[in-house]
Scaffold this motif. Structure first.
Motif, PDB file in Angstrom:
ATOM      1  N   MET A 120       7.236  13.182 101.590  1.00 53.38           N
ATOM      2  CA  MET A 120       8.481  13.930 102.225  1.00 53.38           C
ATOM      3  C   MET A 120       9.838  13.288 101.912  1.00 53.38           C
ATOM      4  SD  MET A 120       6.756  16.425 103.306  1.00 53.38           S
ATOM      5  CE  MET A 120       5.418  15.931 102.072  1.00 53.38           C
ATOM      6  N   GLY A 121       9.910  12.050 101.863  1.00 57.19           N
ATOM      7  CA  GLY A 121      11.217  11.452 101.635  1.00 57.19           C
ATOM      8  C   GLY A 121      11.563  11.619 100.384  1.00 57.19           C
ATOM      9  N   PHE A 122      10.791  11.347  99.394  1.00 62.46           N
ATOM     10  CA  PHE A 122      10.984  11.477  97.934  1.00 62.46           C
ATOM     11  C   PHE A 122      11.273  12.728  97.754  1.00 62.46           C
ATOM     12  CE2 PHE A 122      10.416  11.916  93.457  1.00 62.46           C
ATOM     13  CZ  PHE A 122      10.729  10.982  92.910  1.00 62.46           C
ATOM     14  N   LEU A 123      10.769  13.913  98.089  1.00 58.33           N
ATOM     15  CA  LEU A 123      10.888  15.246  97.667  1.00 58.33           C
ATOM     16  C   LEU A 123      12.125  15.741  98.447  1.00 58.33           C
ATOM     17  CD1 LEU A 123       7.193  16.816  97.841  1.00 58.33           C
ATOM     18  CD2 LEU A 123       8.488  16.366  95.961  1.00 58.33           C
ATOM     19  N   THR A 124      12.637  15.439  99.575  1.00 55.54           N
ATOM     20  CA  THR A 124      13.940  15.510 100.248  1.00 55.54           C
ATOM     21  C   THR A 124      14.938  14.857  99.277  1.00 55.54           C
ATOM     22  OG1 THR A 124      12.830  15.520 102.277  1.00 55.54           O
ATOM     23  CG2 THR A 124      15.398  15.198 102.231  1.00 55.54           C
ATOM     24  N   ALA A 125      14.814  13.840  98.818  1.00 52.72           N
ATOM     25  CA  ALA A 125      15.970  13.117  98.124  1.00 52.72           C
ATOM     26  C   ALA A 125      15.983  13.810  96.708  1.00 52.72           C
ATOM     27  CB  ALA A 125      15.485  11.584  97.900  1.00 52.72           C
ATOM     28  N   HIS A 126      14.739  14.401  96.140  1.00 55.23           N
ATOM     29  CA  HIS A 126      15.026  14.994  94.704  1.00 55.23           C
ATOM     30  C   HIS A 126      14.541  16.486  94.640  1.00 55.23           C
ATOM     31  CE1 HIS A 126      15.313  10.821  93.088  1.00 55.23           C
ATOM     32  NE2 HIS A 126      14.539  10.567  94.114  1.00 55.23           N
ATOM     33  N   GLU A 149      14.984  18.577  92.695  1.00 55.54           N
ATOM     34  CA  GLU A 149      14.293  19.151  91.332  1.00 55.54           C
ATOM     35  C   GLU A 149      12.809  18.701  91.248  1.00 55.54           C
ATOM     36  OE1 GLU A 149      15.754  14.872  90.496  1.00 55.54           O
ATOM     37  OE2 GLU A 149      16.103  16.445  91.943  1.00 55.54           O
ATOM     38  N   ALA A 150      12.397  18.130  92.076  1.00 57.47           N
ATOM     39  CA  ALA A 150      10.894  17.737  91.810  1.00 57.47           C
ATOM     40  C   ALA A 150      10.064  18.852  92.611  1.00 57.47           C
ATOM     41  CB  ALA A 150      10.468  16.469  92.626  1.00 57.47           C
ATOM     42  N   GLY A 151       8.992  19.618  91.825  1.00 56.15           N
ATOM     43  CA  GLY A 151       8.435  20.619  92.328  1.00 56.15           C
ATOM     44  C   GLY A 151       6.867  20.212  92.592  1.00 56.15           C
ATOM     45  N   LEU A 152       6.428  19.299  91.708  1.00 55.64           N
ATOM     46  CA  LEU A 152       4.771  18.743  91.946  1.00 55.64           C
ATOM     47  C   LEU A 152       5.014  17.371  91.795  1.00 55.64           C
ATOM     48  CD1 LEU A 152       2.029  18.769  91.575  1.00 55.64           C
ATOM     49  CD2 LEU A 152       2.299  19.110  89.333  1.00 55.64           C
ATOM     50  N   PHE A 161       2.722  20.022  96.175  1.00 57.62           N
ATOM     51  CA  PHE A 161       3.803  20.884  95.329  1.00 57.62           C
ATOM     52  C   PHE A 161       4.741  21.336  96.575  1.00 57.62           C
ATOM     53  CE2 PHE A 161       0.274  21.676  92.756  1.00 57.62           C
ATOM     54  CZ  PHE A 161       0.718  22.092  91.588  1.00 57.62           C
ATOM     55  N   ARG A 162       5.887  21.618  95.948  1.00 52.99           N
ATOM     56  CA  ARG A 162       6.663  22.831  97.057  1.00 52.99           C
ATOM     57  C   ARG A 162       6.053  23.999  96.809  1.00 52.99           C
ATOM     58  NH1 ARG A 162      11.535  20.150  97.980  1.00 52.99           N
ATOM     59  NH2 ARG A 162      12.036  18.774  96.556  1.00 52.99           N
ATOM     60  N   THR A 163       5.843  24.798  97.910  1.00 56.32           N
ATOM     61  CA  THR A 163       4.972  25.778  98.132  1.00 56.32           C
ATOM     62  C   THR A 163       5.532  26.996  97.258  1.00 56.32           C
ATOM     63  OG1 THR A 163       4.275  25.126 100.165  1.00 56.32           O
ATOM     64  CG2 THR A 163       3.582  27.422  99.730  1.00 56.32           C
ATOM     65  N   SER A 164       6.815  26.909  97.415  1.00 63.63           N
ATOM     66  CA  SER A 164       7.609  27.965  96.404  1.00 63.63           C
ATOM     67  C   SER A 164       7.090  27.805  95.065  1.00 63.63           C
ATOM     68  CB  SER A 164       9.073  27.940  96.477  1.00 63.63           C
ATOM     69  OG  SER A 164       9.529  26.560  96.310  1.00 63.63           O
ATOM     70  N   VAL A 165       7.319  26.658  94.450  1.00 69.34           N
ATOM     71  CA  VAL A 165       6.741  26.513  93.123  1.00 69.34           C
ATOM     72  C   VAL A 165       5.186  26.870  92.649  1.00 69.34           C
ATOM     73  CG1 VAL A 165       6.370  24.583  91.473  1.00 69.34           C
ATOM     74  CG2 VAL A 165       8.263  24.720  92.625  1.00 69.34           C
ATOM     75  N   LEU A 166       4.284  26.527  93.883  1.00 68.11           N
ATOM     76  CA  LEU A 166       3.098  26.912  93.578  1.00 68.11           C
ATOM     77  C   LEU A 166       2.735  28.483  93.918  1.00 68.11           C
ATOM     78  CD1 LEU A 166       0.353  25.567  93.259  1.00 68.11           C
ATOM     79  CD2 LEU A 166      -0.065  25.167  95.620  1.00 68.11           C
ATOM     80  N   LYS A 167       3.599  29.176  94.784  1.00 71.65           N
ATOM     81  CA  LYS A 167       3.292  30.724  94.654  1.00 71.65           C
ATOM     82  C   LYS A 167       4.016  31.190  93.439  1.00 71.65           C
ATOM     83  CE  LYS A 167       2.365  31.079  99.330  1.00 71.65           C
ATOM     84  NZ  LYS A 167       1.379  32.006 100.024  1.00 71.65           N
ATOM     85  N   LYS A 168       4.790  30.642  92.854  1.00 71.62           N
ATOM     86  CA  LYS A 168       5.444  31.290  91.565  1.00 71.62           C
ATOM     87  C   LYS A 168       4.539  31.172  90.589  1.00 71.62           C
ATOM     88  CE  LYS A 168       9.659  30.481  90.952  1.00 71.62           C
ATOM     89  NZ  LYS A 168      11.164  29.926  90.770  1.00 71.62           N
TER      90      LYS A 168
END
Length: 281
Positions: A123-129, A131-134, A205-212
């Motif tokens: 969670m920390g990594f994805l919050t800081a980045h 642009e990362a979707g997976l 995944f960010r769920t929005s990316v996975l849904k897309k």
């Protein structure tokens, strides 16, 4: 789950899907115990984070009431999806993905144990980045050795050597396998952006990316669905290998699981190459 600690980050809901078919009960219990522990650590570190597990029963689910109770104590809600039969790995996950209304979604194998701090680090990594979707983690085996599960685009020779040759014979192709498995890049220290393919045993995944992406391609029954999804993910977001996130994987290759798995492997490989292009050498 809600905790009283103050945090500047609200991650919302993290959904997790685990698909099982006649699973090893002990390994599955270990996976759930590790998820409960990682969830508890996340709850102590973050405000407003909740986890919802979708347990997808493709058949043969043993009595897991004690494990599910342990998850409940950790504040993890669980929905069991059953009665649909053995529809395959990707389609099973899609049942959960279709229902998920989370901010992040974790595709998790039933033979993977999360380190206690894995979700906090992720969670920390994805919050800081953003642009990362997976996100793919560092994956170790039972002996603590790093598994090289990020991949370059596979040639047919790579798949045959990696999947079917005995260990002694594989040494003759070590340079080829090292390139395919990205051994020169993947380690337990360095973040690697945009590895072509990552392992389906843990895909956050960010769920929005996975849904897309509409989840997994349902044409794969088993094998190569993660290769397909990885390659498509690059079209809509960045993919990252983040070794600050660590998990243990107990799994093995198709050739060690019998003829039925070899047939499924070959059928899925055919579908994969027909879609993305054949590469022989």
């Amino acid at each position: 789950m809600t905790v009283s600690a103050v945090s500047s980050v609200d991650h919302g809901v993290v959904s997790v899907s685990v698909v099982v078919f006649n699973p090893d009960q002990q390994l599955l219990a270990q996976t759930f115990a590790s998820l409960a522990q990682a969830g508890a650590v996340l709850a102590r570190a973050e405000t407003g984070t909740s986890i919802h597990l979708y347990l997808v029963d493709n058949g043969g689910l043993p009595d897991m009431r004690s494990s599910l109770a342990e998850l409940s104590v950790a504040g993890i809600e669980c929905t069991v999806l059953a009665g649909h039969g053995n529809i395959g790995y990707g389609r099973g996950h899609n049942l959960a993905i279709e229902q998920a209304s989370s901010h992040y979604h974790l595709v998790l194998n039933p033979d993977v144990d999360l380190e206690a701090g894995a979700l906090v680090a992720a969670m920390g990594f994805l919050t800081a980045h953003p642009e990362a979707g997976l996100l793919a983690p560092a994956i170790v085996d039972d002996a603590g050795r790093l598994q090289y599960l990020c991949r370059q685009y596979p040639t047919l020779i790579d798949l045959f050597v990696r999947g079917f040759l005995p260990h002694a014979a594989r040494r003759l192709f070590d340079a080829r396998l090292a390139r395919y498995e990205m051994r020169a890049q993947i380690n337990e220290r360095d973040t690697i952006w945009d590895p072509p393919i990552v392992s389906g045993c843990f895909m956050l995944f960010r769920t929005s990316v996975l849904k897309k992406l509409a989840g997994f391609d349902a044409r794969y029954f088993l094998y190569f669905e993660d290769y397909d999804l990885s390659l498509r993910a690059h079209d809509v977001a960045r993919v990252v290998y983040a070794p600050s996130v660590r998990v243990l994987h107990h799994g093995g290759g198709a050739s060690r699981k019998g003829l039925a798995h070899i047939r499924m492997f070959l059928a899925s490989a055919f579908k994969f190459y027909n879609r993305f292009g054949w590469k022989w050498l």
